[in-house]
Design an enzyme around this catalytic site. Structure first.
Site, PDB file in Angstrom:
ATOM      1  N   GLU A  43     -26.211 -32.385  12.156  1.00  0.00           N
ATOM      2  CA  GLU A  43     -27.031 -31.733  11.135  1.00  0.00           C
ATOM      3  C   GLU A  43     -26.145 -31.289   9.973  1.00  0.00           C
ATOM      4  O   GLU A  43     -25.017 -30.822  10.165  1.00  0.00           O
ATOM      5  CB  GLU A  43     -27.713 -30.514  11.767  1.00  0.00           C
ATOM      6  N   LYS A 118     -36.594 -30.396   9.209  1.00  0.00           N
ATOM      7  CA  LYS A 118     -36.605 -29.459  10.329  1.00  0.00           C
ATOM      8  C   LYS A 118     -37.969 -28.779  10.434  1.00  0.00           C
ATOM      9  O   LYS A 118     -38.561 -28.374   9.432  1.00  0.00           O
ATOM     10  CB  LYS A 118     -35.495 -28.431  10.106  1.00  0.00           C
ATOM     11  N   TYR A 124     -32.704 -15.638  12.105  1.00  0.00           N
ATOM     12  CA  TYR A 124     -32.058 -14.534  12.805  1.00  0.00           C
ATOM     13  C   TYR A 124     -30.543 -14.699  12.686  1.00  0.00           C
ATOM     14  O   TYR A 124     -30.034 -15.745  12.313  1.00  0.00           O
ATOM     15  CB  TYR A 124     -32.481 -14.496  14.275  1.00  0.00           C
ATOM     16  N   CYS A 170     -31.598 -29.446  15.514  1.00  0.00           N
ATOM     17  CA  CYS A 170     -31.124 -28.187  16.079  1.00  0.00           C
ATOM     18  C   CYS A 170     -32.211 -27.295  16.678  1.00  0.00           C
ATOM     19  O   CYS A 170     -32.621 -27.473  17.808  1.00  0.00           O
ATOM     20  CB  CYS A 170     -30.332 -27.426  15.026  1.00  0.00           C
ATOM     21  N   GLY A 317       1.348  -6.088  10.923  1.00  0.00           N
ATOM     22  CA  GLY A 317       1.936  -4.840  11.362  1.00  0.00           C
ATOM     23  C   GLY A 317       1.973  -4.786  12.880  1.00  0.00           C
ATOM     24  O   GLY A 317       0.962  -5.017  13.536  1.00  0.00           O
ATOM     25  N   MET A 318       3.146  -4.501  13.445  1.00  0.00           N
ATOM     26  CA  MET A 318       3.310  -4.466  14.900  1.00  0.00           C
ATOM     27  C   MET A 318       3.683  -3.043  15.314  1.00  0.00           C
ATOM     28  O   MET A 318       4.817  -2.602  15.106  1.00  0.00           O
ATOM     29  CB  MET A 318       4.367  -5.472  15.340  1.00  0.00           C
ATOM     30  N   GLY A 320       3.356  -1.854  18.465  1.00  0.00           N
ATOM     31  CA  GLY A 320       3.690  -1.743  19.884  1.00  0.00           C
ATOM     32  C   GLY A 320       2.479  -1.487  20.746  1.00  0.00           C
ATOM     33  O   GLY A 320       2.581  -1.415  21.974  1.00  0.00           O
ATOM     34  N   VAL A 322      -1.665  -2.435  21.985  1.00  0.00           N
ATOM     35  CA  VAL A 322      -2.275  -3.644  22.527  1.00  0.00           C
ATOM     36  C   VAL A 322      -2.965  -4.468  21.439  1.00  0.00           C
ATOM     37  O   VAL A 322      -2.967  -5.710  21.509  1.00  0.00           O
ATOM     38  CB  VAL A 322      -3.250  -3.278  23.670  1.00  0.00           C
ATOM     39  N   LYS A 580     -17.239   1.507   5.454  1.00  0.00           N
ATOM     40  CA  LYS A 580     -15.936   0.934   5.798  1.00  0.00           C
ATOM     41  C   LYS A 580     -16.096  -0.522   6.238  1.00  0.00           C
ATOM     42  O   LYS A 580     -15.283  -1.389   5.887  1.00  0.00           O
ATOM     43  CB  LYS A 580     -15.277   1.741   6.912  1.00  0.00           C
TER      44      LYS A 580
END
EC number: 6.3.5.1
Length: 623
Positions: A43, A118, A124, A170, A317-318, A320, A322, A580
């Site tokens: 498609e 179609k 949605y 689809c 930026g690291m 440290g 997770v 934000k």
């Protein structure tokens, strides 16, 4: 009589019909050499699908339609089915512009012999079909016909024999929530087999659901089913959607005959109506399989996004923690470690533990690495702002000195890291810098505008914090060496922006992620309201609704009032921090609802329904 099919899974470049046409031309040439009878493409294989209001660009529409003619000219000696945009320039669509159609074209002997638009338009999540396109439902109504009479299979001469093909697009196969079922109608009207061309993004366990849907569509009438999807990434500005392909040939009973490999150009060649019936096993669902798909999708999405913006180097930026550790891993896999520049930016509040973890992570991944302390600049900024005096210029002479709160000082550190250091380094390296935020932070606004709300792309912003840990655990299980050290899982999650966030004292983020992530998912992906949550709490069903340990709520919340207070805190944070999210970078969408133009928000403020207020009054007492 047998029919030789070539189902072509190609990477579609949205907004670049010239590149897509060249791929189609190449595959058609191969099909002719191979002796294929029908060659099929996805498609919107010419223009791309998720291209926003580029659909209102008449010059672009005309350009795509000219490529449709060029594809038709390639059809000498075989049948080509492909998806593209079509237009009726004599009529106006409901958007006030020329009437456009999401169309499956069929060409043979150098001419377009069929245009099927179609029937079912998804409106949605990321889809906006009715905004841009006119459906076959509306065309049938315009012509005074029933949809059942209007939707007819295409009759094509193949090797001297007339064959009836049911061509669909689809959503036409995903008809459970509609009153019209195009696949069943095509079969009722004599289609011998079904072709469904799709531009269907990857979502969690979507392929398994599609297999079930196809079997359901073929329950009453058996017929071969050819599903052709594309690969690549497409975006609506705020969300990057992954297309894994999953092109599949189904047998008459809906069992799998063959399936393309994920995230790559591929072709399935098969013979329909032969005496031989091949069957392959469906992939087995498991948590490990889910994690594998998630990991490969994120890496693929990052790689393709960098290709799209023509960037090859990333600065990250690291800290440290997770989040930055996982983001560093993903970016290094997508771009190559030599193209990733990790930066540790410590202040007095950063522990030796996290500084060590950041360096170890960079060493493990073999990244370029630098340490750029921010303490001196941070102290200078605080001093400068605290010495700032405002004078009212109305002859009153009223003066006011700035007073910085603890939060103000935390935000200064974050903004210095993002807006000054990372942005400056990225500019100097001709690179872009990465956003490390996760979905839990994005949802609650636990971020600093112009600080860690920044960057070109957010690799993990559609993963809740608990999912970040889960994916790190999975990566450790499949890599030949431990990528993420044990200490990373042991220390509390913390921004380390003040003495009150000292991980060595066990201080961390103000969330119980094992609960709050599930609560946020209920708000975001399930569209539940505080009213629904409070009802579940009062009737004892909330643990089952959220999918968590039944004892957690009673152990974590010492009283009903504390539960309500926390519920309203999270709801308030979620609702007031949209400003934000709208300024945040693009997100790779991997959930059932990603922030951006997948979950479409308005700045409405905080509201509680009448039922919520009444339940709260009964639970806590009072007037």
């Amino acid at each position: 009589m047998e029919i030789n099919i070539a189902a072509c899974q190609i990477e579609v470049k949205p907004g670049h019909p010239d590149q897509n046409f060249e791929k189609i031309r190449s595959r058609v040439s191969e099909a002719k050499k191979n002796g294929d009878d029908i060659v099929i493409f996805p498609e919107m294989a010419v223009p791309g699908y998720i291209i926003g209001d580029e659909w209102e660009n008449s010059a672009f529409i005309n350009d795509c339609m000219s490529y449709n003619k060029r594809i038709a000219e390639l059809s000498e000696g075989l049948v080509i089915v492909w998806g593209s945009v079509d237009a009726d320039k004599q009529k106006v669509g409901e958007d006030g512009r020329i009437r456009k159609f999401n169309t499956a074209f069929t060409a043979q002997n150098g001419k377009i012999i069929s245009r099927v638009c179609k029937t079912l338009h998804p409106d949605y999540r990321e889809f906006d079909d009715d905004r841009h396109f006119y459906s076959s439902r509306k065309l049938a109504q315009d012509r005074g016909m029933s949809v059942r009479d209007y939707i007819q299979p295409l009759t094509v001469d193949i090797n001297g024999e007339e064959r009836k093909i049911g061509v669909s697009l689809c959503e036409d196969m995903w008809s459970d929530d509609y009153s019209i079922h195009p696949i069943e109608i095509l079969l009722d009207n004599g289609a011998e087999f079904i072709i469904n061309i799709s531009c269907s993004p990857w979502t969690w366990r979507k392929n398994d659901k599609r297999h079930r849907v196809v079997r359901q569509r073929l329950q009453a009438q058996k017929a071969p089913f050819v599903y052709v999807n594309n690969t690549g990434v497409q975006n609506n500005g705020k969300n990057i959607f992954l297309f894994d392909g999953g092109t599949t040939i189904y047998n008459r009973d809906g069992s799998l005959r063959d399936m393309c490999r994920e995230y790559r150009d591929d072709v399935i060649r098969t013979t329909l109506f032969s005496s031989r019936t091949d069957v392959i096993k469906r992939p087995v669902l498991s948590h490990e399989r889910d994690q594998e798909e998630l990991l490969s999708g994120l890496i693929y999405g990052l790689r393709k996004f960098f290709e799209l913006i023509r960037a090859s180097k990333a600065v990250i930026g690291m800290s440290g923690g997770v989040d930055s550790s996982l983001s560093s891993y993903l970016v290094s896999k997508a771009l190559g470690a030599e193209n990733v520049y990790g930066v540790n930016m410590p202040s007095e509040f950063n522990s030796d533990i996290t500084k060590s973890l950041a360096r170890r992570m960079a060493e493990t991944l073999r990244l370029n690495y630098a340490i750029v302390p921010i303490q001196d600049v941070y102290e200078y900024s605080v001093e400068q702002l605290e010495q700032t005096e405002f004078t009212r210029l109305d002859a009153s002479g009223v003066k006011k000195m700035l007073e910085l709160s603890s939060v103000d000082k935390e935000n200064i550190q974050s903004r210095d890291r993002g807006s000054r250091i990372l942005a400056g380094i990225a500019s100097a390296l001709d690179a872009v810098f990465i956003n490390n935020g996760n979905k839990s932070e994005v949802a609650t606004g636990y971020t600093t505008l112009y600080g860690d709300v920044n960057g070109a792309v957010a690799p993990i912003a559609d993963l809740y914090k608990t999912q970040v840990y889960d994916l790190c655990t999975y990566i450790n299980s499949v890599e030949k060496k431990q990528i993420f050290p044990d200490e990373l899982f042991d220390i509390p999650a913390s921004a380390e922006l003040s003495a009150e966030q000292d991980i060595e004292k066990g201080e961390g983020d103000p969330f119980a992620y094992e609960y709050h992530d599930k609560l946020l998912r209920a708000f975001i992906e399930w569209r539940l309201d505080p009213e629904d949550i409070l009802k579940g709490y009062t009737d004892g069903s909330l643990s089952d609704t959220l999918g968590m340990d039944r004892n957690f709520l009673s152990e974590y919340f010492a009283s009903d009032s504390l539960f309500v207070e926390d519920l309203e805190r999270i709801w308030r944070l979620y609702k007031i921090n949209y400003f934000k999210r709208i300024q945040a970078p693009p997100i790779i969408a991997v959930s059932k609802r990603a922030f951006g133009f997948d979950l479409r928000e308005s700045q409405l403020g905080v509201y509680y329904t009448q039922n919520y207020k009444e339940m709260k009054r009964k639970l806590l007492g009072g007037d």
